[in-house]
Motif scaffolding. Structure first.
Motif, mmCIF file in Angstrom:
data_model
loop_
_atom_site.group_PDB
_atom_site.id
_atom_site.type_symbol
_atom_site.label_atom_id
_atom_site.label_comp_id
_atom_site.label_asym_id
_atom_site.label_seq_id
_atom_site.Cartn_x
_atom_site.Cartn_y
_atom_site.Cartn_z
ATOM 1 N N ILE A 117 38.134 51.125 -16.498
ATOM 2 C CA ILE A 117 38.147 50.423 -15.218
ATOM 3 C C ILE A 117 39.173 51.049 -14.284
ATOM 4 O O ILE A 117 38.922 51.241 -13.077
ATOM 5 C CB ILE A 117 38.455 48.931 -15.430
ATOM 6 C CG1 ILE A 117 37.288 48.240 -16.137
ATOM 7 C CG2 ILE A 117 38.745 48.242 -14.102
ATOM 8 C CD1 ILE A 117 36.031 48.162 -15.311
ATOM 9 N N ARG A 118 40.340 51.397 -14.821
ATOM 10 C CA ARG A 118 41.394 51.991 -13.991
ATOM 11 C C ARG A 118 40.930 53.314 -13.388
ATOM 12 O O ARG A 118 41.105 53.563 -12.186
ATOM 13 C CB ARG A 118 42.651 52.204 -14.834
ATOM 14 C CG ARG A 118 43.851 52.729 -14.048
ATOM 15 C CD ARG A 118 45.074 52.837 -14.957
ATOM 16 N NE ARG A 118 46.264 53.161 -14.190
ATOM 17 C CZ ARG A 118 46.632 54.393 -13.865
ATOM 18 N NH1 ARG A 118 45.885 55.409 -14.263
ATOM 19 N NH2 ARG A 118 47.725 54.613 -13.163
ATOM 20 N N LEU A 119 40.355 54.176 -14.215
ATOM 21 C CA LEU A 119 39.885 55.466 -13.714
ATOM 22 C C LEU A 119 38.741 55.291 -12.712
ATOM 23 O O LEU A 119 38.650 56.020 -11.717
ATOM 24 C CB LEU A 119 39.422 56.340 -14.878
ATOM 25 C CG LEU A 119 40.534 56.967 -15.723
ATOM 26 C CD1 LEU A 119 39.948 57.676 -16.932
ATOM 27 C CD2 LEU A 119 41.362 57.931 -14.899
ATOM 28 N N PHE A 165 32.491 55.573 -14.537
ATOM 29 C CA PHE A 165 32.782 54.483 -15.479
ATOM 30 C C PHE A 165 32.101 54.716 -16.822
ATOM 31 O O PHE A 165 32.723 54.573 -17.886
ATOM 32 C CB PHE A 165 32.335 53.151 -14.892
ATOM 33 C CG PHE A 165 32.428 52.012 -15.860
ATOM 34 C CD1 PHE A 165 33.658 51.464 -16.185
ATOM 35 C CD2 PHE A 165 31.293 51.498 -16.457
ATOM 36 C CE1 PHE A 165 33.754 50.421 -17.097
ATOM 37 C CE2 PHE A 165 31.368 50.457 -17.360
ATOM 38 C CZ PHE A 165 32.608 49.911 -17.684
ATOM 39 N N LEU A 166 30.821 55.075 -16.790
ATOM 40 C CA LEU A 166 30.097 55.306 -18.037
ATOM 41 C C LEU A 166 30.659 56.506 -18.794
ATOM 42 O O LEU A 166 30.752 56.498 -20.028
ATOM 43 C CB LEU A 166 28.610 55.519 -17.737
ATOM 44 C CG LEU A 166 27.860 54.291 -17.211
ATOM 45 C CD1 LEU A 166 26.468 54.676 -16.740
ATOM 46 C CD2 LEU A 166 27.779 53.226 -18.283
ATOM 47 N N GLU A 167 31.049 57.552 -18.057
ATOM 48 C CA GLU A 167 31.610 58.746 -18.697
ATOM 49 C C GLU A 167 32.954 58.445 -19.352
ATOM 50 O O GLU A 167 33.205 58.881 -20.486
ATOM 51 C CB GLU A 167 31.763 59.862 -17.670
ATOM 52 C CG GLU A 167 30.450 60.478 -17.214
ATOM 53 C CD GLU A 167 30.645 61.506 -16.111
ATOM 54 O OE1 GLU A 167 29.754 62.352 -15.922
ATOM 55 O OE2 GLU A 167 31.696 61.452 -15.431
ATOM 56 N N THR A 168 33.822 57.743 -18.650
ATOM 57 C CA THR A 168 35.136 57.447 -19.218
ATOM 58 C C THR A 168 35.025 56.488 -20.392
ATOM 59 O O THR A 168 35.753 56.617 -21.384
ATOM 60 C CB THR A 168 36.067 56.861 -18.151
ATOM 61 O OG1 THR A 168 35.430 55.735 -17.519
ATOM 62 C CG2 THR A 168 36.394 57.879 -17.091
ATOM 63 N N GLU A 169 34.120 55.522 -20.291
ATOM 64 C CA GLU A 169 33.939 54.604 -21.413
ATOM 65 C C GLU A 169 33.431 55.348 -22.648
ATOM 66 O O GLU A 169 33.836 55.043 -23.779
ATOM 67 C CB GLU A 169 32.967 53.491 -21.024
ATOM 68 C CG GLU A 169 33.054 52.277 -21.916
ATOM 69 C CD GLU A 169 32.205 51.132 -21.402
ATOM 70 O OE1 GLU A 169 32.687 49.990 -21.363
ATOM 71 O OE2 GLU A 169 31.043 51.379 -21.040
ATOM 72 N N ARG A 187 35.154 37.305 -29.883
ATOM 73 C CA ARG A 187 34.704 37.375 -28.500
ATOM 74 C C ARG A 187 34.898 38.802 -28.010
ATOM 75 O O ARG A 187 35.693 39.554 -28.564
ATOM 76 C CB ARG A 187 35.484 36.400 -27.609
ATOM 77 C CG ARG A 187 36.982 36.654 -27.607
ATOM 78 C CD ARG A 187 37.715 35.581 -26.817
ATOM 79 N NE ARG A 187 39.149 35.804 -26.822
ATOM 80 C CZ ARG A 187 39.802 36.589 -25.978
ATOM 81 N NH1 ARG A 187 39.119 37.227 -25.049
ATOM 82 N NH2 ARG A 187 41.104 36.736 -26.034
ATOM 83 N N ARG A 188 34.200 39.143 -26.947
ATOM 84 C CA ARG A 188 34.336 40.492 -26.417
ATOM 85 C C ARG A 188 35.694 40.637 -25.757
ATOM 86 O O ARG A 188 36.243 39.682 -25.192
ATOM 87 C CB ARG A 188 33.227 40.810 -25.419
ATOM 88 C CG ARG A 188 33.231 39.991 -24.142
ATOM 89 C CD ARG A 188 32.066 40.413 -23.242
ATOM 90 N NE ARG A 188 32.001 39.631 -22.017
ATOM 91 C CZ ARG A 188 32.672 39.940 -20.921
ATOM 92 N NH1 ARG A 188 33.455 40.992 -20.905
ATOM 93 N NH2 ARG A 188 32.567 39.192 -19.831
ATOM 94 N N VAL A 189 36.240 41.828 -25.818
ATOM 95 C CA VAL A 189 37.576 42.077 -25.268
ATOM 96 C C VAL A 189 37.546 43.112 -24.155
ATOM 97 O O VAL A 189 38.570 43.390 -23.552
ATOM 98 C CB VAL A 189 38.537 42.551 -26.383
ATOM 99 C CG1 VAL A 189 38.728 41.457 -27.402
ATOM 100 C CG2 VAL A 189 38.027 43.820 -27.048
ATOM 101 N N GLY A 190 36.398 43.696 -23.883
ATOM 102 C CA GLY A 190 36.298 44.668 -22.799
ATOM 103 C C GLY A 190 36.274 43.982 -21.443
ATOM 104 O O GLY A 190 36.125 42.768 -21.314
ATOM 105 N N MET A 191 36.424 44.792 -20.389
ATOM 106 C CA MET A 191 36.442 44.254 -19.036
ATOM 107 C C MET A 191 35.047 43.906 -18.545
ATOM 108 O O MET A 191 34.871 43.082 -17.657
ATOM 109 C CB MET A 191 37.079 45.267 -18.088
ATOM 110 C CG MET A 191 38.536 45.562 -18.389
ATOM 111 S SD MET A 191 39.578 44.134 -18.149
ATOM 112 C CE MET A 191 39.474 43.931 -16.374
ATOM 113 N N THR A 192 34.015 44.504 -19.089
ATOM 114 C CA THR A 192 32.649 44.240 -18.677
ATOM 115 C C THR A 192 31.781 43.993 -19.895
ATOM 116 O O THR A 192 32.011 44.552 -20.964
ATOM 117 C CB THR A 192 32.069 45.426 -17.882
ATOM 118 O OG1 THR A 192 32.112 46.597 -18.703
ATOM 119 C CG2 THR A 192 32.870 45.654 -16.613
#
Length: 344
Positions: A117-119, A165-169, A187-192
């Motif tokens: 998310i930051r990148l 976003f997809l590349e960095t993830e 539970r999910r811990v990601g931002m999305t």
């Protein structure tokens, strides 16, 4: 060696799970920088094509050509350095806990999982800056081109940020795996989540082309020089560009969704063959990561059950232990099935 063992993170580009922290750091830096720089350059090329050959604006005058010849390479160079080099270096700098060989704190774990998310925000801010800079430049030098310039940069920036976003993830799956290692997953811990991704790609595949056609229609209504053929060319060009990038985004998203499922499927095949040591590397922070963690919990339960059956079988015999595990009982163990002594 199984496919899961050779590529525990879903791709051989990310290396094995046993790679050293130093090698992982270098691999991620090269991979992230290369992907982001190439994506930015492709986005800049799309802007050039849209602004020069597609959008219904006047041709560039001499002042605009000179200004763009200076400003475009300068801004693209700065954006490439900031987004591709400084962005990745500053983001990976917070991963010292990996080099130190220790588990992350809660804050370090959150920081690591938020790197994609930051990148992406960095890339988005760079393209937003491009919208402001080049739109103002157009307003000063050639006002008729301001709307088209803003739109072309905005659309390209939206697509580039999504791909980034997809590349960095993807590239940071090993980091996510180390961050999530040993954590109880309920539970999910990601931002999305998966739903948020679907909505995002709806915006790229549906909202973006509709907005583009809307802009072209507005310009056509307000301009006396817009011909039917020109409007058709604009519509076809926008559709072609969005279809190409939409396909790329869809493929990247499909791989992001399929990779965790593939690792679980491969591990299930190993368990089906009796290998209860099979485990999945949890590298996804969404609902798919919960699936991976749930599989590991299931296999852990199967290992414990198999260990108990083995211990029980050593004491009473393997056949009796298997019968007991299947819910059966030995006739010798039933009360009254045989008499210990005869009546006198």
């Amino acid at each position: 060696m199984s496919k899961q063992q050779a590529a525990p993170f879903g791709s051989v580009l990310l290396g094995p799970a046993t790679q050293t922290p130093q090698r992982l750091r270098v691999r991620l830096q090269l991979l992230l920088t290369t992907m982001l720089v190439v994506t930015h350059l492709i986005g800049a090329g799309v802007v050039l094509v849209l602004s020069l050959f597609v959008l219904p604006t006047q041709s560039l005058n001499h002042r605009s050509l000179v200004a763009l010849a200076i400003s475009v390479p300068t801004y693209v160079g700065v954006a490439t350095v900031v987004g591709g080099f400084w962005g990745t270096i500053s983001s990976l700098r917070g991963l010292r806990w990996i080099l130190e060989g220790r588990s992350p704190t809660s804050k370090e774990r959150r920081t690591a999982l938020r790197i994609p998310i930051r990148l992406t925000l960095i890339q988005g801010l760079l393209w937003t800056g491009g919208v402001v800079v080049f739109t103002l430049e157009a307003l000063v030098l050639q006002p008729d081109r301001a709307l088209g310039t803003a739109f072309s940069i905005f659309i390209s920036g939206l697509v580039v940020s999504t791909i980034a976003f997809l590349e960095t993830e993807f590239a940071l799956r090993p980091i996510a795996a180390l961050s999530l290692k040993g954590q109880a997953r309920r539970r999910r811990v990601g931002m999305t989540g998966v739903q948020a991704r679907v909505l995002l790609f709806w915006g790229i595949g549906t909202a973006a082309p509709v907005v583009g056609l809307g802009v072209a229609a507005i310009v056509a209504l307000t301009s006396d020089e817009m011909s039917k053929d020109r409007l058709a060319i604009i519509a076809l060009a926008l559709c072609g560009i969005v279809l190409i990038f939409g396909l790329l985004v869809t493929v990247l998203n499909a791989r992001a969704v399929v990779a965790p499922i593939t690792t679980v499927r491969s591990a299930l095949e190993r368990v089906g063959k009796g290998d209860f040591e099979a485990e999945v590397t949890v590298f996804d922070g969404t609902e798919l990561g919960l699936l991976q963690a749930g599989f590991n919990d299931m296999v852990s339960g199967l290992r414990e059950r198999e260990a108990l059956r083995d211990v029980f079988g050593r004491h009473v015999g393997r056949d009796v232990a298997e019968a007991a595990a299947a819910g059966k009982s030995s006739s010798a163990g039933r009360p009254g099935s045989s008499r210990c002594c005869s009546s006198t």
